[in-house]
Design a protein around this motif. Structure first.
Motif, PDB file in Angstrom:
ATOM      1  N   VAL A 149      79.392  26.485  -2.776  1.00 27.77           N
ATOM      2  CA  VAL A 149      80.494  26.361  -3.676  1.00 27.77           C
ATOM      3  C   VAL A 149      81.700  27.096  -3.254  1.00 27.77           C
ATOM      4  CG1 VAL A 149      80.952  27.021  -6.226  1.00 27.77           C
ATOM      5  CG2 VAL A 149      78.707  26.029  -5.537  1.00 27.77           C
ATOM      6  N   LEU A 150      81.434  28.261  -2.964  1.00 23.63           N
ATOM      7  CA  LEU A 150      82.509  29.140  -2.478  1.00 23.63           C
ATOM      8  C   LEU A 150      83.523  28.318  -1.522  1.00 23.63           C
ATOM      9  CD1 LEU A 150      81.600  32.938  -2.314  1.00 23.63           C
ATOM     10  CD2 LEU A 150      82.889  31.908  -4.102  1.00 23.63           C
ATOM     11  N   GLY A 151      82.809  27.941  -0.419  1.00 21.36           N
ATOM     12  CA  GLY A 151      83.222  27.154   0.482  1.00 21.36           C
ATOM     13  C   GLY A 151      84.144  25.844   0.172  1.00 21.36           C
ATOM     14  N   ALA A 152      83.638  25.100  -1.024  1.00 22.63           N
ATOM     15  CA  ALA A 152      84.107  23.887  -1.461  1.00 22.63           C
ATOM     16  C   ALA A 152      85.358  24.107  -2.264  1.00 22.63           C
ATOM     17  CB  ALA A 152      83.172  23.365  -2.283  1.00 22.63           C
ATOM     18  N   LEU A 153      85.270  25.483  -2.994  1.00 27.30           N
ATOM     19  CA  LEU A 153      86.483  26.042  -3.638  1.00 27.30           C
ATOM     20  C   LEU A 153      87.726  26.614  -2.846  1.00 27.30           C
ATOM     21  CD1 LEU A 153      84.538  27.409  -6.765  1.00 27.30           C
ATOM     22  CD2 LEU A 153      86.109  25.201  -6.651  1.00 27.30           C
ATOM     23  N   GLY A 154      87.490  26.645  -1.625  1.00 30.93           N
ATOM     24  CA  GLY A 154      88.591  27.007  -0.589  1.00 30.93           C
ATOM     25  C   GLY A 154      88.202  28.513  -0.065  1.00 30.93           C
ATOM     26  N   ASP A 155      87.252  29.286  -0.582  1.00 27.04           N
ATOM     27  CA  ASP A 155      86.953  30.536  -0.110  1.00 27.04           C
ATOM     28  C   ASP A 155      85.928  30.638   1.041  1.00 27.04           C
ATOM     29  OD1 ASP A 155      86.699  33.273   0.220  1.00 27.04           O
ATOM     30  OD2 ASP A 155      85.861  33.799  -1.645  1.00 27.04           O
ATOM     31  N   LYS A 156      86.505  29.883   2.125  1.00 28.37           N
ATOM     32  CA  LYS A 156      85.671  29.968   3.459  1.00 28.37           C
ATOM     33  C   LYS A 156      85.098  31.006   3.723  1.00 28.37           C
ATOM     34  CE  LYS A 156      86.796  25.384   3.908  1.00 28.37           C
ATOM     35  NZ  LYS A 156      85.826  24.446   3.894  1.00 28.37           N
ATOM     36  N   SER A 157      85.622  32.283   3.815  1.00 27.83           N
ATOM     37  CA  SER A 157      85.409  33.641   4.219  1.00 27.83           C
ATOM     38  C   SER A 157      84.346  33.806   3.389  1.00 27.83           C
ATOM     39  CB  SER A 157      86.396  34.764   4.099  1.00 27.83           C
ATOM     40  OG  SER A 157      85.922  35.772   4.490  1.00 27.83           O
ATOM     41  N   GLY A 158      84.371  33.962   2.109  1.00 27.66           N
ATOM     42  CA  GLY A 158      83.209  34.410   1.084  1.00 27.66           C
ATOM     43  C   GLY A 158      82.012  33.584   1.192  1.00 27.66           C
ATOM     44  N   GLY A 159      82.312  31.968   1.372  1.00 24.27           N
ATOM     45  CA  GLY A 159      81.167  31.123   1.531  1.00 24.27           C
ATOM     46  C   GLY A 159      80.360  31.583   2.984  1.00 24.27           C
ATOM     47  N   ARG A 160      81.097  31.688   3.947  1.00 23.05           N
ATOM     48  CA  ARG A 160      80.243  31.821   5.400  1.00 23.05           C
ATOM     49  C   ARG A 160      79.494  33.304   4.976  1.00 23.05           C
ATOM     50  NH1 ARG A 160      81.949  30.811  10.744  1.00 23.05           N
ATOM     51  NH2 ARG A 160      80.630  32.327  12.036  1.00 23.05           N
ATOM     52  N   ALA A 161      80.164  34.416   4.303  1.00 26.51           N
ATOM     53  CA  ALA A 161      79.462  35.676   4.232  1.00 26.51           C
ATOM     54  C   ALA A 161      78.097  35.413   3.525  1.00 26.51           C
ATOM     55  CB  ALA A 161      80.236  36.531   3.615  1.00 26.51           C
ATOM     56  N   ALA A 162      78.192  34.727   2.328  1.00 28.71           N
ATOM     57  CA  ALA A 162      77.016  34.419   1.789  1.00 28.71           C
ATOM     58  C   ALA A 162      75.907  33.412   2.242  1.00 28.71           C
ATOM     59  CB  ALA A 162      77.477  33.575   0.505  1.00 28.71           C
ATOM     60  N   LEU A 163      76.301  32.483   2.963  1.00 29.70           N
ATOM     61  CA  LEU A 163      75.528  31.707   3.879  1.00 29.70           C
ATOM     62  C   LEU A 163      74.867  32.575   5.115  1.00 29.70           C
ATOM     63  CD1 LEU A 163      77.689  28.591   3.475  1.00 29.70           C
ATOM     64  CD2 LEU A 163      75.223  28.745   2.830  1.00 29.70           C
ATOM     65  N   ALA A 164      75.623  33.406   5.742  1.00 33.14           N
ATOM     66  CA  ALA A 164      75.120  34.117   6.614  1.00 33.14           C
ATOM     67  C   ALA A 164      74.148  35.128   6.247  1.00 33.14           C
ATOM     68  CB  ALA A 164      76.297  35.210   7.368  1.00 33.14           C
ATOM     69  N   GLU A 165      74.223  35.496   4.964  1.00 32.01           N
ATOM     70  CA  GLU A 165      73.265  36.514   4.310  1.00 32.01           C
ATOM     71  C   GLU A 165      72.123  35.728   4.198  1.00 32.01           C
ATOM     72  OE1 GLU A 165      72.637  39.763   0.391  1.00 32.01           O
ATOM     73  OE2 GLU A 165      74.564  38.637   0.903  1.00 32.01           O
ATOM     74  N   ALA A 166      72.379  34.499   3.649  1.00 28.95           N
ATOM     75  CA  ALA A 166      70.994  33.713   3.388  1.00 28.95           C
ATOM     76  C   ALA A 166      70.096  33.461   4.699  1.00 28.95           C
ATOM     77  CB  ALA A 166      71.561  32.274   2.696  1.00 28.95           C
ATOM     78  N   VAL A 167      70.901  33.330   5.906  1.00 31.38           N
ATOM     79  CA  VAL A 167      70.402  33.016   6.984  1.00 31.38           C
ATOM     80  C   VAL A 167      69.488  34.220   7.392  1.00 31.38           C
ATOM     81  CG1 VAL A 167      70.708  32.664   9.414  1.00 31.38           C
ATOM     82  CG2 VAL A 167      72.042  31.159   7.868  1.00 31.38           C
ATOM     83  N   PHE A 169      62.224  26.126   5.702  1.00 27.44           N
ATOM     84  CA  PHE A 169      62.881  25.319   5.002  1.00 27.44           C
ATOM     85  C   PHE A 169      63.954  26.000   4.584  1.00 27.44           C
ATOM     86  CE2 PHE A 169      63.542  23.633   0.722  1.00 27.44           C
ATOM     87  CZ  PHE A 169      63.676  22.341   0.921  1.00 27.44           C
ATOM     88  N   LEU A 170      63.962  27.383   4.033  1.00 26.73           N
ATOM     89  CA  LEU A 170      64.802  28.099   3.593  1.00 26.73           C
ATOM     90  C   LEU A 170      66.077  28.200   4.455  1.00 26.73           C
ATOM     91  CD1 LEU A 170      63.038  31.206   1.790  1.00 26.73           C
ATOM     92  CD2 LEU A 170      63.967  29.230   0.790  1.00 26.73           C
ATOM     93  N   LEU A 171      65.733  28.906   5.857  1.00 26.10           N
ATOM     94  CA  LEU A 171      66.537  28.909   6.929  1.00 26.10           C
ATOM     95  C   LEU A 171      67.533  27.579   7.290  1.00 26.10           C
ATOM     96  CD1 LEU A 171      67.703  30.653   9.116  1.00 26.10           C
ATOM     97  CD2 LEU A 171      65.647  29.799  10.611  1.00 26.10           C
ATOM     98  N   LEU A 172      66.590  26.589   7.512  1.00 24.19           N
ATOM     99  CA  LEU A 172      67.502  25.177   7.537  1.00 24.19           C
ATOM    100  C   LEU A 172      68.462  24.927   6.244  1.00 24.19           C
ATOM    101  CD1 LEU A 172      64.367  23.033   8.615  1.00 24.19           C
ATOM    102  CD2 LEU A 172      66.190  23.556  10.085  1.00 24.19           C
ATOM    103  N   ARG A 173      68.034  25.107   5.356  1.00 26.65           N
ATOM    104  CA  ARG A 173      69.258  24.863   4.122  1.00 26.65           C
ATOM    105  C   ARG A 173      70.418  25.881   4.290  1.00 26.65           C
ATOM    106  NH1 ARG A 173      68.829  25.354  -0.831  1.00 26.65           N
ATOM    107  NH2 ARG A 173      69.951  23.276  -1.176  1.00 26.65           N
ATOM    108  N   ALA A 174      69.948  27.021   4.632  1.00 26.96           N
ATOM    109  CA  ALA A 174      71.156  28.017   4.808  1.00 26.96           C
ATOM    110  C   ALA A 174      71.954  27.721   6.089  1.00 26.96           C
ATOM    111  CB  ALA A 174      70.561  29.440   4.824  1.00 26.96           C
ATOM    112  N   LEU A 175      71.237  27.438   7.072  1.00 30.29           N
ATOM    113  CA  LEU A 175      71.937  26.589   8.462  1.00 30.29           C
ATOM    114  C   LEU A 175      72.991  25.601   8.034  1.00 30.29           C
ATOM    115  CD1 LEU A 175      69.121  27.243  11.273  1.00 30.29           C
ATOM    116  CD2 LEU A 175      71.493  28.592  10.780  1.00 30.29           C
TER     117      LEU A 175
END
Length: 709
Positions: free
Chosen positions: A626-644, A661-667
């Motif tokens: 959602v952060l990525g879709a709203l233009g906050d690429k940096s915040g989105g990347r950080a959240a997804l990297a944490e999920a990974v 399965f969790l890892l695949l969705r985060a990747l």
């Protein structure tokens, strides 16, 4: 999630353990029925098992209560010898009656009644028991020879019922117990309700309970309680035992408050009549189970340890009764996350069962499975396999049906270590037992084991194999019963909902989850609201896959209303409802609204200190997207990297498909939001491996094409 089966793919890992009633491993009954293990509920204690035990031993068990009605003082040693004589006379009278010597039985009961009334007073439970026996044998003496033969047939049917019950043949036990009651009624008539065979009624109710016939068991217990209260009164150990058995029924139904009421009443009767007996220990053990499900772990430990101490004192540490306590205490410790004592207690229980009951006994088999599943919970799958294989290779003339009670579990363990061919052989053998079953009870057991096999495939994301086994099982049921059978005759609706979602049959998935939700609403369980909420959650992901966002939002809205109520507000379930609403809004392109719901979900996860949980990883993935879709690429990347990273941490502990399965969705999120080359490469590699092993499920099935594989 034993109670309603598996949940939706997205939810299965998301809400592990949130809805599962699994019965204690031995069930504190004379039969042991295996059931799915509970997810541990993490509980922090200031005391260890040893410290709980030391505190309990400061108050040794109190034996039977026998006092003089005149002085109120405990009976002397000589007077206690008379008590033992009364008990012996009543046992001998029963044996004489069963042999047809009614006159001798009547004389023995008369002597027991006279002695008990003089020694203990007319209101003592032994006096009441002796008076009832004297009345019963007096009635026997009045009947004709033909009627006496009918009564003997009833006694024989009751003995057969008890033997069948102990052998876990609940269908036969119910049938024979019912016959015993009918034969007695034929002679004494329904107007002599106090002379009806209460032991046969008790066996009938217990068999219905263990055979999964709760509605019929409730009706039988109503009749049993009426007979006992007329015959012996409301404050008699026999009445207490019936309350204990009914309390267990209500535990299996999820009616914990009703169960606790029955069990506390039973214990209060024991307290004023016969003291801390083995029957009282059973009631106390059951009460511990109910308290555990009612989120009172310390109260549960106290009751179960007390029950164990009573059994050790009266029956000895080597008694199967005491071993039941070891097993049930291990179940409780596993449930509340006190893992250290679990394996030692299970080993102790198994040693007693194997030594004194043998390999053929249900308790022994159940405890083998319990110990193996403890190893599985710890990720020690090869140790579990070693244990299963050791015992499946023994047993002499044990029937195949008995033998493969462990077969489905062994097959499931094989899957966890990648031995798919061995698992299939075991599951095929289990499946064959459906055709061999010669009655409904045997068929239910065989079908239950096949369901375990199907769930094992599902747990390991081998959906195609699960569907194939389900199809074969439906055919086997049809052949065995001579009637058409569908998937619904094999799997409960929530399991079917999950399986259909796994293979992309989302419309059917939603239909099954709706059916399961309807059944949950109709339930009398204390925790039915939890089940309804979880099943609402389960509908969301397949609705999103169908792009039916309006219906998905309506379902989420209902779940939010339920979790905004007192008792749920701010809870992990409330956080899950917010997460799923955010996911729904994002799938519909409403990212501003998604951000609103996900922000609140994140706050609740942190307030509940759930940042290391599986739901939190899902939250991070949705939040990053959602952060990525709203233009906050940096915040989105950080959240997804944490999920990974959190997904990798789980996989480093145990490399399980559900964690991947969790890892695949985060990747995938990291690839879509940040175009991360490493994430894309790893995602493709892992998807290709899943393609090769036929373990692509749900939304993952579309990803290879989308990624150009």
């Amino acid at each position: 999630m034993a109670k309603y089966g598996q949940m939706s793919l997205f939810l299965a890992a998301l809400a592990a353990g949130a809805s599962g009633l699994a019965r204690p491993v031995i069930g504190q009954e004379p039969t042991a029925t295996s059931s799915p293990a509970d997810e541990p509920v993490e509980t922090k204690f200031l005391r260890t098992h040893e410290e709980f035990l030391a505190a309990a031993r400061e108050h040794p068990p109190i034996g039977g209560i026998y006092r003089s009605p005149e002085t109120g003082k405990d009976l002397s040693a000589d007077q206690m010898k008379q008590v033992r004589k009364i008990e012996s006379l009543l046992e001998d009278a029963s044996s004489a009656c069963e042999k047809g010597d009614v006159e001798t039985a009547k004389k023995m009961a008369d002597e027991a009644m006279t002695t008990a009334r003089k020694l203990l007073g007319p209101t003592h439970f032994l006096s009441i028991s002796a008076t009832g026996a004297r009345r019963l044998y007096g009635r026997y003496a009045e009947v004709t020879a033909e009627q006496l033969a009918t009564l003997a047939q009833g006694d024989a049917a009751r003995r057969e019922a008890w033997a069948a019950y102990k052998a876990s043949d609940f269908g036969k036990a119910e049938q024979k117990a019912k016959l015993a009651v009918e034969l007695r009624e034929k002679v004494v008539g329904s107007q002599y309700d106090e002379l009806i065979d209460s032991d046969a009624l008790r066996i009938q109710a217990m068999a219905q309970t263990e055979g999964g016939r709760a509605e019929q068991a409730e009706k039988t217990f109503v009749r049993l309680m009426d007979v006992l209260e007329r015959s012996f009164g409301k404050n008699h150990p026999k009445t207490a035992d019936a309350l204990t058995r009914r309390g267990w029924l209500r535990i299996t139904e999820g009616r914990m408050q009703d169960a606790m009421n029955d069990l506390r009443r039973a214990l209060s009767i024991h307290e004023i009549t016969d003291g801390e007996t083995l029957d009282a220990a059973r009631a106390m053990d059951h009460l511990g189970t109910a308290l555990a499900f009612n989120n009172d772990p310390e109260g549960a430990i106290g009751r179960k340890i007390r029950a164990m101490m009573i059994r050790e004192t009266l029956a000895g540490a080597e008694s199967p009764d005491t071993a039941e306590s070891y097993s049930n205490l291990a179940w409780l410790y596993h449930r509340i996350g006190m893992t250290a004592p679990v394996t030692p207690l299970r080993l102790k229980a198994l040693a007693v069962f194997e030594k004194h009951l043998g390999l053929e006994h249900t308790y022994t088999f159940t405890e083998i499975s319990n110990l193996a599943r403890t190893h599985e919970e710890l990720g020690e799958y090869n140790e579990a396999i070693r244990l299963y294989e050791k015992y499946l290779g023994k047993g002499g003339d044990r029937t195949l049906l008995d033998k493969f009670r462990l077969g489905a579990r062994l097959g499931a363990a094989y899957l966890r270590v990648g031995r798919r061919d061995d698992a299939k052989k075991m599951f095929d053998t289990v499946l064959a037992e459906i055709a061999r079953a010669d009655d409904d009870s045997a068929r239910r057991i065989a079908l239950s084991n096949t369901v375990t096999s199907i769930r094992a495939y599902m747990q390991n994301h081998l959906a195609d194999e699960a569907v194939a086994l389900l199809t074969d099982a439906a055919k086997a049921v049809a052949k065995s019963t001579g009637k058409p059978a569908t998937d619904r005759d094999v799997l409960p609706p929530a399991d079917l909902g999950t399986l259909y979602e796994m293979v992309g049959r989302n419309k059917e998935s939603v239909e099954m989850f709706r059916e399961a939700t309807k059944l949950a609403r109709q339930s009398q369980r204390d925790d039915k609201d939890n089940a309804v909420i979880m099943l609402l959650f389960a509908q969301v992901n397949p609705l999103i896959q169908m792009k039916d966002h309006r219906e998905a939002e309506a379902v989420c809205d209902e779940a939010l209303r339920m979790t905004d109520r007192e008792g749920y507000q701010g809870s992990p379930l409330n956080a899950l409802a917010l997460l799923l609403m955010g996911r729904t809004q994002a799938a519909n392109g409403q990212n501003d609204r998604a951000q609103f719901y996900l922000e609140d979900a994140g706050k609740l996860f942190k307030a509940n200190k759930d940042q290391e949980s599986i739901p939190y990883i899902h939250y991070l993935t949705e939040w990053g997207r959602v952060l990525g879709a709203l233009g906050d690429k940096s915040g989105g990347r950080a959240a997804l990297a944490e999920a990974v990273q959190k997904s990798r941490d789980l996989m480093n502990k145990q490399s399980l498909p559900e964690y991947e399965f969790l890892l695949l969705r985060a990747l995938r999120g990291l690839a879509d939001v940040a175009g991360d080359a490493d994430a894309i490469e790893e995602l493709k590699t892992r998807l290709q491996k899943r393609q090769q092993t036929h373990s692509l499920i749900g939304e993952l099935r579309d990803w290879p094409k989308e990624l150009g594989l």
